[in-house]
Design an enzyme around this catalytic site. Structure first.
Site, short mmCIF file in Angstrom:
data_model
loop_
_atom_site.label_atom_id
_atom_site.label_comp_id
_atom_site.label_asym_id
_atom_site.label_seq_id
_atom_site.Cartn_x
_atom_site.Cartn_y
_atom_site.Cartn_z
N ARG A 66 91.40 89.38 105.98
CA ARG A 66 92.32 90.24 105.23
C ARG A 66 91.57 91.11 104.24
O ARG A 66 90.57 90.71 103.66
CB ARG A 66 93.32 89.38 104.46
CG ARG A 66 94.33 90.22 103.69
CD ARG A 66 95.33 89.36 102.95
NE ARG A 66 94.79 89.02 101.64
CZ ARG A 66 95.47 88.33 100.73
NH1 ARG A 66 96.68 87.88 101.00
NH2 ARG A 66 94.94 88.08 99.57
N CYS B 201 92.76 93.57 100.80
CA CYS B 201 93.87 93.89 99.91
C CYS B 201 93.36 94.91 98.91
O CYS B 201 92.36 94.67 98.24
CB CYS B 201 94.38 92.64 99.19
SG CYS B 201 95.78 92.96 98.10
#
Length: 125
Positions: A101, A103
């Site tokens: 991920r 972000c």
């Protein structure tokens, strides 16, 4: 290449598709907290995040994928102070399965949304 379209998620608000399958990978467009009817959820970051995941679930299912086949997510937030709250909701959808991920904080998102998430997932063959 196959384009993914479902009425269970909001229609694209520009010249793009909800997602694309290439070989055995599904690439979603970013999902913001719009209902399938196109109404922006303007509640808390938690409510917005749940709506985004509802949209992601719909496009993943249409593509023949699930949250458990997601290999990468990208989360865009207009305020990184929401990072902890978003992580709590995020972990409800990705429990033992932990895709890669990124972000990032951005200055603005379409329709004034506070969050947008896109995914890459393996498609079941």
């Amino acid at each position: 290449m196959k384009f993914v379209q479902t009425n269970q998620a909001p229609a694209a608000i520009g010249p793009y598709s909800q997602g694309v399958i290439v070989n055995n990978l599904f690439y979603s467009s970013g999902q913001i907290p719009l209902t399938a009817e196109g109404t922006l959820v303007e509640g808390t970051i938690e409510e917005q995040t749940h709506q985004v995941f509802s949209n992601l679930r719909a496009v993943l299912e249409e593509a023949g994928a699930t949250f458990s086949t997601v290999v990468k997510t990208t989360v865009f937030l207009t305020n990184l102070e929401n990072f902890t709250a978003v992580n709590e909701i995020y972990s409800e959808y990705f429990q033992d399965h932990r895709p890669a991920r990124s972000c990032v904080e951005v200055s603005k998102l379409p329709k004034g949304a506070d969050i947008e998430i896109e995914v890459v997932a393996l498609v079941k063959q």
